[in-house]
Design an enzyme around this catalytic site. Structure first.
Site, PDB file in Angstrom:
ATOM      1  N   LYS A 105       0.852  -1.196   0.000  1.00  0.00           N
ATOM      2  CA  LYS A 105       0.000   0.000   0.000  1.00  0.00           C
ATOM      3  C   LYS A 105       0.878   1.232   0.000  1.00  0.00           C
ATOM      4  O   LYS A 105       2.004   1.202   0.502  1.00  0.00           O
ATOM      5  CB  LYS A 105      -0.884   0.010   1.253  1.00  0.00           C
TER       6      LYS A 105
HETATM    7  P1  NAD Z   1     -13.260   7.558  -2.929  1.00  0.00           P
HETATM    8  O1  NAD Z   1     -12.316   8.629  -2.570  1.00  0.00           O
HETATM    9  O2  NAD Z   1     -13.714   7.408  -4.333  1.00  0.00           O
HETATM   10  O3  NAD Z   1     -14.578   7.654  -2.012  1.00  0.00           O
HETATM   11  C1  NAD Z   1     -14.568   7.754  -0.619  1.00  0.00           C
HETATM   12  C2  NAD Z   1     -15.892   8.407  -0.207  1.00  0.00           C
HETATM   13  O4  NAD Z   1     -16.018   8.358   1.210  1.00  0.00           O
HETATM   14  C3  NAD Z   1     -16.005   9.875  -0.618  1.00  0.00           C
HETATM   15  O5  NAD Z   1     -17.306  10.099  -1.120  1.00  0.00           O
HETATM   16  C4  NAD Z   1     -15.817  10.627   0.721  1.00  0.00           C
HETATM   17  O6  NAD Z   1     -16.462  11.873   0.741  1.00  0.00           O
HETATM   18  C5  NAD Z   1     -16.450   9.639   1.663  1.00  0.00           C
HETATM   19  N1  NAD Z   1     -16.037   9.801   3.063  1.00  0.00           N
HETATM   20  C6  NAD Z   1     -14.828  10.079   3.567  1.00  0.00           C
HETATM   21  N2  NAD Z   1     -14.881  10.145   4.906  1.00  0.00           N
HETATM   22  C7  NAD Z   1     -16.168   9.887   5.251  1.00  0.00           C
HETATM   23  C8  NAD Z   1     -16.867   9.784   6.479  1.00  0.00           C
HETATM   24  N3  NAD Z   1     -16.244   9.956   7.642  1.00  0.00           N
HETATM   25  N4  NAD Z   1     -18.186   9.488   6.445  1.00  0.00           N
HETATM   26  C9  NAD Z   1     -18.824   9.297   5.263  1.00  0.00           C
HETATM   27  N5  NAD Z   1     -18.219   9.382   4.081  1.00  0.00           N
HETATM   28  C10 NAD Z   1     -16.922   9.669   4.076  1.00  0.00           C
HETATM   29  O7  NAD Z   1     -12.577   6.196  -2.409  1.00  0.00           O
HETATM   30  P2  NAD Z   1     -12.916   4.714  -2.821  1.00  0.00           P
HETATM   31  O8  NAD Z   1     -11.906   4.272  -3.827  1.00  0.00           O
HETATM   32  O9  NAD Z   1     -14.373   4.568  -3.092  1.00  0.00           O
HETATM   33  O10 NAD Z   1     -12.521   3.960  -1.468  1.00  0.00           O
HETATM   34  C11 NAD Z   1     -13.437   3.853  -0.369  1.00  0.00           C
HETATM   35  C12 NAD Z   1     -12.989   2.712   0.532  1.00  0.00           C
HETATM   36  O11 NAD Z   1     -12.926   1.501  -0.234  1.00  0.00           O
HETATM   37  C13 NAD Z   1     -11.586   2.863   1.147  1.00  0.00           C
HETATM   38  O12 NAD Z   1     -11.577   2.221   2.407  1.00  0.00           O
HETATM   39  C14 NAD Z   1     -10.706   2.098   0.181  1.00  0.00           C
HETATM   40  O13 NAD Z   1      -9.499   1.655   0.779  1.00  0.00           O
HETATM   41  C15 NAD Z   1     -11.628   0.932  -0.133  1.00  0.00           C
HETATM   42  N6  NAD Z   1     -11.323   0.208  -1.365  1.00  0.00           N
HETATM   43  C16 NAD Z   1     -11.229   0.850  -2.560  1.00  0.00           C
HETATM   44  C17 NAD Z   1     -10.945   0.125  -3.714  1.00  0.00           C
HETATM   45  C18 NAD Z   1     -10.920   0.750  -5.081  1.00  0.00           C
HETATM   46  O14 NAD Z   1     -10.792   0.016  -6.067  1.00  0.00           O
HETATM   47  N7  NAD Z   1     -11.061   2.043  -5.214  1.00  0.00           N
HETATM   48  C19 NAD Z   1     -10.729  -1.253  -3.628  1.00  0.00           C
HETATM   49  C20 NAD Z   1     -10.851  -1.887  -2.396  1.00  0.00           C
HETATM   50  C21 NAD Z   1     -11.148  -1.147  -1.262  1.00  0.00           C
END
Ligand code: NAD
Length: 426
Positions: A116
């Protein structure tokens, strides 16, 4: 070490995320009678790189940024894991995220280890030029680790396909030729895979279908609440509403919106793109993040950040199942509370593995320069998620443990075997 996360009037005190994942690895290793040396190896990260580097800002000043690249384990293949741009990142969080990647790749049985990366910055407050300079410098700083055979980044919170394109270009310029396999989640024009952008959300939606079947719940009558309406949460909400479920509430870092009759997710995605937040969406009432977690609903999808479901708010959760779109959204203490309540939790290392599965497809396609149709990508993803879900379920029923413990058991067994077979060098 302690992190504080504010989710509107709800404070979650989170002890070290890495300590939590290490403790769970330790207890599962004991349960599986894993060799103490292998157990210890899995409770350390193989490589931890911290970089402090300068970036020229648009106003002519120079700012120093701190970033990390962590490789937790590479016994089953190259390190794989996203890069996060967020003001609150730190080395403990990045180590935990790297360890979850090792476990996740083993659960879905793709030939990767776990890694990561992160940079402490606020991408929302930087211009595109500043972001490009920061990304290219960070990519250069971590180029001692990354590469298609060693460690392959992808997008995470705060990063996107454009940022992956800059990393791929920076790495390629230094090599003197294009290296497609150095990152995944790239734009299609430069070797990205069809279906990658929505793959994590698609995996969550597949897990929701399989978990609903297990509870005898009909998805087309289910109500859904989604915390974090970004890449993962947005796609999950969209797909679940296509499957006929009613998405009654969603939130982002600015707050949430609620309509018991159901929200139009397509319109909501458009609104979020234009307004920058879901807040203010038509035909909806404002709701806080803590109110969203406590809603009467069938499926809750935490898809924001780690530790948002913790001991103070877990007792108020009424959802019948939780599909962990985010990495590490549930603290160990909250996990115990939910388990006692009988809530079915589909753990992050299974539920959100769709992204790394299609990243694996992208890496394979890039290495062969032979690209697949979207239908092919989606049907292979479906097959892998389906197999992984049933393997985890089988262990859970046989060993009478939660889906989280069974996912860890399946993963640790696979990783330990790889370490055992390879042996300890020298
Ligand atoms: P992103 O930045 O596209 O979206 C994150 C969202 O969460 C945003 O809308 C943000 O405003 C919101 N957010 C942040 N803090 C918040 C809070 N306290 N309460 C409510 N909403 C809040 O990110 P993403 O890629 O969708 O990732 C989200 C999660 O999924 C993370 O934990 C990431 O590690 C995990 N993840 C992502 C992927 C991927 O392919 N992008 C894969 C596996 C896991």
């Amino acid at each position: 070490m302690s992190d504080k996360q504010t989710t509107e009037n709800q404070i979650c005190e989170v002890t070290s995320h890495f300590e939590e994942v290490s403790n769970r690895i330790n207890s599962i290793c004991h349960r599986l009678n894993i060799d103490e040396g292998i157990n210890a190896k899995l409770r350390y990260c193989k490589r931890e790189l911290t970089v402090n580097f300068p970036v020229k800002m648009d106003d002519g000043t120079v700012r120093i940024f701190t970033g990390y690249r962590i490789e937790h384990n590479t016994d089953r293949g190259p390190g794989k894991g996203g890069i996060r741009y967020h003001p609150d990142v730190n080395i403990d969080e990045t180590k935990a995220l790297a360890a979850w990647m090792t476990l996740k790749c083993a659960v879905v049985n793709v030939p990767f280890g776990g890694a990561k990366g992160a940079v402490a910055c606020n991408p929302k407050k930087m211009s595109m030029n500043e972001l490009e300079r920061l990304t290219r410098r960070y990519a250069s700083e971590i180029s001692v680790l990354i590469g298609p055979e060693s460690d392959i980044p992808a997008p995470d919170v705060g990063t996107d396909p454009q940022i992956m394109a800059w990393i791929m270009d920076t790495y390629s310029m230094n090599k003197g030729y294009s290296v497609l396999g150095v990152v995944t989640g790239k734009p299609l024009e430069i070797g990205g895979s069809k279906g990658r952008f929505g793959a994590t959300g698609r995996g969550c939606a597949i897990c929701s279908q399989l978990a609903a079947k297990r509870l005898g719940m009909s998805l087309d009558k289910a109500t859904v609440a989604v915390q974090g309406f970004g890449n993962v949460g947005g796609t999950t909400a969209q797909l679940l509403s296509e499957y006929g479920s009613k998405v009654i509430a969603v939130s982002d870092s600015s707050g949430g919106v609620y309509n018991p009759k159901g929200l139009d997710t397509k319109e909501l995605l458009r609104h979020k793109k234009e307004a920058g937040s879901v807040v203010g969406f038509r035909d909806s009432d404002h709701i806080t993040n803590s109110e969203l977690l406590a809603l009467e609903c069938d499926i809750l999808v935490p898809a924001a950040l780690e530790g948002t479901i913790c001991a103070p708010n877990a007792p108020s959760i009424k959802a019948k199942m939780i599909i962990e779109g985010a990495n590490g959204p549930t603290t160990a203490e909250a996990d115990r509370i939910l388990s006692e309540k009988g809530t079915l939790v589909i753990p992050d290392i299974l539920a959100n593995a769709g992204g790394v599965v299609v990243s694996y497809f992208e890496w394979v396609q890039g290495m062969q320069s032979f690209f697949w149709s979207e239908d092919e990508v989606n049907s292979r993803l479906q097959e892998i998620m389906d197999n992984a879900f049933h393997e985890v379920l089988e262990v859970s029923q046989r060993e009478k443990v939660s889906m989280r413990d069974s996912a860890y058991m399946l993963a640790i067994d696979r990783i330990a075997r790889a370490i055992q077979i390879r042996g300890i060098f020298p």
